[in-house]
Structure formats: C-alpha cells, structure tokens
Write an enzyme that holds these catalytic residues in place. Structure first.
Site, mmCIF file in Angstrom:
data_model
loop_
_atom_site.group_PDB
_atom_site.id
_atom_site.type_symbol
_atom_site.label_atom_id
_atom_site.label_comp_id
_atom_site.label_asym_id
_atom_site.label_seq_id
_atom_site.Cartn_x
_atom_site.Cartn_y
_atom_site.Cartn_z
ATOM 1 N N MET A 1 0.853 -1.175 0.000
ATOM 2 C CA MET A 1 0.000 0.000 0.000
ATOM 3 C C MET A 1 0.892 1.228 0.000
ATOM 4 O O MET A 1 1.401 1.618 1.043
ATOM 5 C CB MET A 1 -0.872 -0.018 1.261
ATOM 6 C CG MET A 1 -1.695 -1.283 1.389
ATOM 7 S SD MET A 1 -2.754 -1.519 -0.015
ATOM 8 C CE MET A 1 -3.066 -3.260 0.089
ATOM 9 N N CYS A 2 1.129 1.778 -1.169
ATOM 10 C CA CYS A 2 2.168 2.781 -1.174
ATOM 11 C C CYS A 2 2.296 3.512 -2.501
ATOM 12 O O CYS A 2 1.567 3.249 -3.439
ATOM 13 C CB CYS A 2 3.496 2.114 -0.890
ATOM 14 S SG CYS A 2 3.781 0.758 -2.006
ATOM 15 N N GLY A 3 3.237 4.398 -2.529
ATOM 16 C CA GLY A 3 3.624 5.066 -3.754
ATOM 17 C C GLY A 3 5.104 4.828 -3.992
ATOM 18 O O GLY A 3 5.884 4.730 -3.040
ATOM 19 N N VAL A 149 6.904 5.707 -0.484
ATOM 20 C CA VAL A 149 6.092 6.164 0.653
ATOM 21 C C VAL A 149 5.165 5.021 1.036
ATOM 22 O O VAL A 149 4.635 4.328 0.175
ATOM 23 C CB VAL A 149 5.270 7.432 0.334
ATOM 24 C CG1 VAL A 149 6.193 8.612 0.064
ATOM 25 C CG2 VAL A 149 4.301 7.219 -0.816
#
Lengths: 302, 652
Positions: A1-3, A149
């Site tokens: 779950m991220c960028g 992130v």
C-alpha cells in the site's frame, strides 16, 4: 500500500537525485503517510563497502554500535569510517570476503538497512521532508535512486518495516514495490532451501532477493525482470536498481499504477503523474503508462 | 472566463471556485494543473472547463452537464460516473477511463489504460489510440469506440453495450463475442467522430455480450419453506434443512443461493452478561428521558454528523433486495425514531429519500444507481467494501427481482441474474482508496460524513486502513448479518463473528493509538436493546439493526428472500406480492420495536449506574461461555448464565 518513485540521470552524476526523489515522493505522499525511504547510488568505491544499520537510541544504540564493531573485526572487515546519524549507524569498511555470509553475520548483531559499494538506503517513519530533515537526503547527488512512501497495513509503523528493501546478502540491489505477492511463502521457501536468509516477512524483500540471485548467476536484469513476471503471483508494480541499472516490472493484471517519463537526459518513473510533474512544474509531459505484464531497464552511461 | 492557477490554489479551493463559476454560468480555465487529482469533480452545471496541461485521478468525475477539455494526459478514473457532459483528452488516459459513466461522451486522443469503461451504463467512450487490458470490463451498457487495437480480453464479462474496434482485436474476454455491424451504427459513430473532430475512415469490428453468463443455467426448484427456527436448532447433522439442501444440489449441480442470515451457532453478544444485578432495571419511571442517549456519528473530521436520538441506525439494505414499500416503512420508522437509514446497494429512490430524514447513500463496486445528484441529497456517503454475511463476494439479485424500474435506477439491463462486482474498479488497495475518499469529499464540498462498510474478515488490518484513509466512521458487520441473497455455504461458514469483529477492531486501533480517530457502528445479528448495550459497553459507538427491523416489520424468516416471491411483500419486486405490505402500518410496528430498543438501552444504562450511554464500559460485562471469554478477554463467569427477571420490554 504505497507510492513508488525512481529516477536515473543517464549521462552524468551530480544532478540532484536526492532532491528529485524528495519532490516526487512529496507529490504522492497521500499514498503513504506512515514512512518514507530512499535508495541512493553514490560514487562507487571498489573494495569498500558502506553499511547502514538501525541501532535505535540511547544505551540500545551504544551497545548496537559495539556489537557491530566487534562483529566487523571478527569478519575481517577493516573499519575506515563510522558515523551515527539519527537512529542509523553508517560505516565504511574494506572487505573482500563472501558478502552473503558477512551480511547474515552482521544482521545477527544489528538490523542491516543496506550494504553496497554504491548503494545506501535511508528510510524512517514520517514524510519525505521529515526523513530529509533527519538524514539530509536533499544534498545527495548521484546518478540514480528509488523512493517509496508507505501506508502500513499488515505490519507496524517502524523504521525497519519501511521501504526500500535491500536484497539481503547482495550488494547494491534495492527495490520499491507497490502491491502484494500472493505466492510469497512458496517463492520464499524455494529460495530458503538454497540457503538464502530473509530478515523480514515483507514481499518486497523477496522480489529483491529473487532478482539479486538471478543477477548473481549472471542473468541480465532485463531477463530477471521477465521471469519475475512469470514467477510472481499477485498484483505488483515495482522498481529495481543496481549499481548501474534501473528497471521496472508490472503485473499482467495492471492493478497497480505506474507512469514514466523519458528524455535524453533522464528517465523518471512513479506511481502517479503528479510526482513526475513535480520535477517539471507547469509543463505538460509526454508520459507513458507501461502496459500490463511489461518490464524495461535503463543503464547509466558512465 | 475564470482562470484558476493550481500553482497558487489547492484543488479543494479551486473546485469550490469552479463550482461557483458553474452556478454563475462562467467558463473556467485551469493552469498549472500538474496532474493533480480531482480537478472539476462534482460539477452539476453546464460549464466549459479547460485544463491547460495534465490532470490526475478522477478528472471530471461525479459530474453532470459540464464539458471538459484536458490538453495533455489524465490519470485513473477519467470522467468517473459522469452523467451527461463531455471530456476531451489531448493525450493519454490512465486506467479505467469512463468508469461507470451514465451518458457522458468521452474522447481520448491518445491511448487508454486498462479496464476502460468498466461498469459503464450509458454514453460513449472513444479512444483514437489503443485500448489496453480488459476494455469494457463488466460494462452494462453504452458504447466504446476504439480506433486502434483492442488490447487483451476486450469485453470481459460485459453484460450489455457495444464495443467497436477499428484495429486489431487481439483476444476476446469471457462471455464476449464478435457480431455484425449495422450501417447505421457506423454512421452514428462517424457522426460522433466528426463532432469531436476525429478524422477516421476505416471500418469496425463489433463486440457484444455472448449471453452465456447472464443467468444461472439451472434455476432452483422452489420448495415448501422450512422456517429458520426449525433447522437452526441444535442438531447440525441430518435436519430437514440439510436434507433439502442435498436434494436441491442434486438437481441444480451448483451452490445454492438463499436469503436471510447464517444458521450456525456462533459466539455472540448473548454469551456476555452484565456483572451488576439488574433486577431493578426499568423501575425508574420515564427512564428514557433521564438517560443521555443522543449520539453524533460522522462529525469527527468536520463533516455534518448524523444526529441520532440514540446510538442506533438502520443497517444498509437495498431497494432491490427489499420492495419499495419495505424501504419506505423502514425509512419512516427511522424518521419517527430519530435515527439514520441507509440505502444499501442500488441507488436512492425518491420514496426512500422522502421517508427518511437522515439517509446514508451507499456506493458499491458496480456503481449501481450511484450518482452525484443523490450524493448531494444524502446525509452521509458510504463506500461498501463487503458485508458480514458474505465477505469478499458481490451481491446477487435474481432475475425475478430485476424489474424494468429497478434496472432503470441501476442503469442495467432488466431481467438478468445480477451478480454485482465484488470489487471496486478504482479501489485496489489502501493507496487507491484514499484518493477515492477524497473524490467523494471534494464532490460534495466536504459536507458529508464518509463511512466504510466492512464485512468482518481481516478486521485488524482493515480497520487500520480505514482510519489511515480518513473515514469518519466504519460500519463493521459481523458474520451473523443477513443478506438478500448469497451462497448458502458462505452465509453459514465464511466470516468473522460480530463479537470477534468488534474486539479485533478495538485492539487494532489501540495498537496504533488511533481509537479516537474513527467511530465504529457495529452490526451483524444485533437483536434488541440488550445486545445494543453490550455492544456499546464493549466499545462500539453505535449499533445498526437490519434483520430485526425487518422482522419487526412483518418478516416471517422463511429464508426465501432471493426468490422474489416473498409472501409478506418484503423481499419482492412483484406488485401483487408487494400489495400485501402496508408500509404505514409496518412503519409503526418497526418504530414501536425501535422505541422498545430505546427503553431497553435507557433502562439498562440507568441500572448499570450511568446517566449517559457513554458511561457504559467493558467492566460492566462478563463472559458466560469459554469461547466468549477467550474472544473478548472478559472474565469467564458461568454463574451469570441465569439471568435475573425484569428485562422485558415496556413501552410508554
């Protein structure tokens, strides 16, 4: 779950990779407010290794530093420089032995963040600017790097659970990944049977070790990325970097976003175009979304 | 022309200005957009919006009547759920362009990302370049025109609509087939292309639904109903229901679909007891007026909260599963009781809106009935991820219930066995979800609470995502919840009991120190005020009643909800059957039940020594079974199994 984000300047170093990654990650911080990290590739020093460890704070940190120093001596690594930055202990050593066994031995004394001739991973809880304030990423000038992130879901918000991940046991290989590898345990057991050790239960570490293992066998990064799409189940968009290359792979289901922008000077890849536009404010970019099930690599020319 | 510079204004401020310009009939240009998300969402006026650069996710989403031009690229979800209006994109579009559109015209001059036109209902999505993986995925209607190549698995699980491909059709999706193109269809496409200045002279291949999966191959033979109470007894072996189940499966050769709740005994709130001797409960005259029960839900991040006269809501149940008359009765009862009602899947009818003073509008993966106008007249917005009775699966509405009226509201073909998508097109992770939540807030000016409906599965992980993605509250639904139609095995054997769900949720929030950042509405087999008080004491902020409200309003628990021939007129769309239901009378019955709940909550709260429901806490409870003690961590006290008298319902 991220960028995720990655950039490579194709021609020369000193283009502000650190600053570029901070901007890109700040642009997609909404995708992951819990922690931020960077994999940075600086000047290569042959036969010298740079190691980073999480050591915590106070007495805990002091004893971790002592343990690291003792183990380095035991492993025959000559300590050239050392420094405590935030909750990191950063050392430069001269070492010519078996890196894999060396890495596993060090891991038993303190949590290793990265080992490389060029790579350093900097990661911690907080946003891109918070991590920069603590570790001074903005001043970093290398040819390429990755950023991440994270929104912590299954594991805790801890510095060591943040990304990027280093390919434990292999110098200079790092990964940032958005998605979920669903045949994680199957793949991990296969690698463990061949003697590899995993230091987390995170699927990103698996991809890193999987790729690094292929590279160590002499397989080209492109080819390793190709087989990774066949071997990994689940949803993923990931970026990988080595001392000289950067690459991406995207699953066949196209479930995780990824967008890229390439010029003669650079290639930049991110989860969202908003991150790319941070590098070129006010400009309409001719970006490209990689199709499902594809991969590509870029090399620095020097 | 109003010029808005996104280098100086944030998107929220810009959207307020765009909406104001729309209302005033002025056009807008957006400069320095730099691929920011949510540009122009929620516009409901005829207005031209010119974006000078690239836009991010959900550009022009949730709008009606507006015309957009984006000079460069757009991110995911272009024109999400647009009604009328248009978008022209000069560059490429990311994944799911034209998702869930209901009439808009969208033209992408470059290429389109994956799943273009997913769950679209009407309108035209046109791409001058190539489409990508699964274009037309689960589309219900409308037209996709691809001037380049189709990409893999085009038309995957499409129900209705047409896909025209001028380039190469590399691979057809499941239940899609090639068919002949009529001359007038080509003329219509040419006219469309001319209107948007796209020059194209070639021909097309046409892809439509192949009709293999729209209905179950064999329908279930209707049996004399065995009431819930007969088979849900202690014998789980060869009782009449098991026998019937085996027989039916021998005829249809597949899993069974049934309505109602699970029948398997599970640890529940009835396995908890109050520590204090409550034999005096209810002796206080007019106890209801003496206890503070007023509860606000959904206001913790600044939205206008739901104002509940007691910590109780109606659980989400759809118009579709239930008849319009039943939804009206439940809505009226909620208004009389001063609590909130919920649309469930499938849209908001005027009757529902008129009946309920406070109404939550639910958004599901199929976006059936979802639209900006009903969002604007809702009192809360809810993203459905799953439900307790069948976590991870989509809804099932058998053909008998998919009437022309219902199909119109949902934007789907009438008479199909509707199997709703179990996933949202634009929520594939917590990272996408946060952008979706923001879109809903932007579109409605941050006015409405946004909640998430979650069937208990991996509660510990899921609730952390819910709080980190900024939801105002969570409707947490345990395994004892019911459904209008689901696979029988799933209803009984898949899920997490309500009791475990609330404990896991609270533990997870505690572990990250975020309990105060989200409210929890617990549901799933909550039967009365006693259950409600126990749930509140465990730590829920409110509870929701579904099945119990329906039973109070005349349901006989025959478990045939899925069939569509409900004899009480509740779970049916057949006018003859529905005529048996008297909404005004049933509204009074449901209301009387809710007032009974109110009295129970007040009497118990008073007897436990509190003047407000917020005084209730874990220390009031013990567990009377080892399982419940293990789940809750409460003291195991089997001596409390015999309950004192005096808790029967009394209403004024």
């Amino acid at each position: 779950m991220c960028g995720i984000a990655g950039i490579m300047f194709k021609n020369a170093s000193g283009r502000g990779t650190g600053k570029a990654l901070i901007d890109m990650l700040d642009g997609c911080q909404h995708r992951g407010p819990d922690s931020t990290g960077f994999a940075l590739y600086g000047a290569v020093s042959e036969e010298q290794l740079r190691l980073r460890f999480f050591i915590g704070e106070g007495d805990q940190a002091n004893s971790a530093v002592e343990r690291v120093k003792t183990e380095l001596a035991k492993q025959g690594a000559e300590l050239l420089e050392d420094e405590v930055i935030g909750n990191n202990y950063r050392v430069t050593v001269r070492f010519t032995g078996d890196l894999q066994q060396f890495a596993y031995a060090m891991e038993h004394n303190a949590k290793v963040i990265s080992i490389g001739t060029s790579l350093e991973i900097v990661k911690d809880v907080g946003g891109a600017h918070d991590v920069d304030d603590r570790y001074h990423v903005a001043g970093f000038e290398g040819t390429h790097g990755l950023g991440h992130v994270r929104l912590a879901t299954e594991s805790d918000v801890k510095p060591e659970a943040s990304h990027p991940f280093w390919a434990t046991g292999f110098e200079d290989v790092a990964i940032v990944h958005n998605g979920q590898i669903t045949n994680y345990w199957k793949m991990r057991r296969r690698l463990e049977q061949r003697g590899f050790q995993f230091t987390t239960d995170n699927d990103s570490e698996l991809i890193a070790v999987y790729l690094a293992d292929k590279l160590a066998q002499g397989v080209a990064l492109r080819e390793a990325l190709k087989t990774s799409i066949e071997d990994m189940d689940g949803t993923f968009s990931f970026l990988v970097s080595t001392r000289d290359e950067i690459g991406y792979a995207k699953d066949r289901l196209a479930a995780k976003p990824m967008i890229m922008y390439e010029t003669d000077e650079l290639v930049a890849i991110a989860s969202e175009e908003v991150s790319l536009n941070r590098l070129f404010p006010g400009q309409a970019l001719n970006t490209k979304e990689p199709p499902p099930g594809t991969y590509d690599t870029w090399s620095r020319s020097i | 022309m109003v010029t808005l510079d996104l280098a100086k204004l944030d998107v929220r401020a810009a959207n307020e200005r765009i909406r104001a310009a729309g209302a005033a009939g002025e056009d807008v240009e957006v400069v320095n957009p730099d691929a920011r998300h949510h540009i122009g969402v929620g516009l409901i006026h005829p207005i031209n919006v010119h974006v000078r650069g690239s836009a991010g996710y959900f550009c022009a989403g949730l709008s009606d009547q507006a015309s957009f031009e984006v000079e460069n690229n757009v991110g995911w979800g272009l024109g999400d759920n647009m009604y009328s209006g248009s978008v022209v994109v000069g560059g490429n579009a990311g994944a799911i362009p034209g998702v869930a559109i209901r009439g808009a015209e969208i033209v992408v001059r470059g290429n389109m990302g994956s799943r273009a036109g997913q769950v679209m209902k009407a309108g035209t999505l046109c791409c001058a370049g190539n489409a990508n993986f699964m274009a037309g995925y689960m589309m219900y209607g409308g037209r996709i025109v691809i001037l380049g190549d189709s990409g893999e698995r085009v038309g995957e699980d499409m129900t209705g609509g047409e896909i025209f491909v001028a380039g190469k059709v590399s691979e057809l999706g499941s239940d899609a087939q090639l068919t002949d193109t009529a001359a007038e269809e080509i003329d219509e496409i040419r006219e469309f292309l001319d209107r948007y200045g796209v020059s194209f002279k070639g021909g097309f291949q046409k892809i439509v639904n192949a009709g293999k999966k729209l209905r179950y191959a064999t329908s279930e033979r209707q049996m004399r109903s065995i009431p819930f109470f007969t088979f849900s007894g202690n014998s789980s072996y060869w009782n009449p229901k098991v026998q019937e189940d085996l027989y039916i499966k021998s005829q249809i050769g597949r899993y069974r679909i049934r309505g109602y709740g699970g029948a398997r005994p599970l640890p529940h709130l009835s396995d908890l007891a109050f520590k204090k001797d409550l034999s005096d409960a209810g002796r206080v005259v007019d106890v209801v007026s003496k206890i503070d029960m007023y509860t606000e839900i959904g206001g913790i991040n600044g939205a206008n909260p739901l104002q509940l006269s007691m910590p109780v809501m109606i659980a989400p149940m759809s118009y579709g599963a239930l008849s319009a008359s039943t939804k009206r009765a439940v809505g009226l009862a909620s208004s009389l009781a001063g609590i909130a009602e919920n649309t469930g899947e499938g849209g908001m009818s005027n009757a529902q809106r008129d009946a309920a003073t406070q109404l939550i509008f639910q958004m599901l993966g199929g976006r059936l009935g979802w639209n900006i106008h009903d969002m604007n007249r809702a009192d809360g917005l809810e993203i459905y991820i799953s439900q307790g009775a069948k976590p991870g699966l989509g809804g099932q509405l058998m053909a008998k219930k998919v009437t022309p009226e219902l199909a119109r509201i949902r934007g789907i073909p009438a008479g199909i066995d509707l199997r709703s998508p179990s996933r949202h097109p634009d929520i594939l992770g917590a990272d996408d979800l946060v952008i979706k939540v923001e879109e809903l807030r932007e579109a409605t000016g941050y006015r409405l609470p946004v909640s998430v409906k979650l069937g208990a599965g991996r509660v510990r992980d899921d609730i952390k995502i819910a709080v980190k993605d900024g939801f105002d509250f969570i409707e947490l639904d345990g395994m004892q919840g019911s459904t209008g139609a689901g696979s029988a095995e799933v209803i009984d054997y898949v899920g997490t009991p309500t009791l475990s769900a609330i404990i896991e949720a609270l533990d997870a929030l505690e572990s990250i120190g975020r309990r105060q950042d989200i409210q929890i509405v617990l549901m799933g087999g909550i039967r009365d005020g006693v259950d409600a008080v126990k749930a509140l004491a465990l730590g829920a902020d409110a509870v929701a009643f579904g099945t119990s409200a329906i039973i109070a309003g005349g349901c006989i628990a025959c478990m045939q909800c899925h069939v569509g021939q409900c004899v009480t007129g509740i779970a049916t769309q057949d006018p003859e059957h529905e005529a048996r239901y008297d909404p005004e009378a049933e509204a009074k019955n449901i209301h009387r039940f809710l007032e009974g709940v109110r009295w129970q909550i007040a009497a118990l709260t008073e007897a436990l020594g509190y003047s407000s429901v917020r005084g209730l806490n874990r220390d009031d409870l013990v567990a009377v079974t080892p399982e419940a003690a293990s789940i809750t961590g409460l003291e195991y006290a089997p001596q409390y199994r015999v309950r004192g008298a005096g808790l029967e319902v009394r209403t004024a």
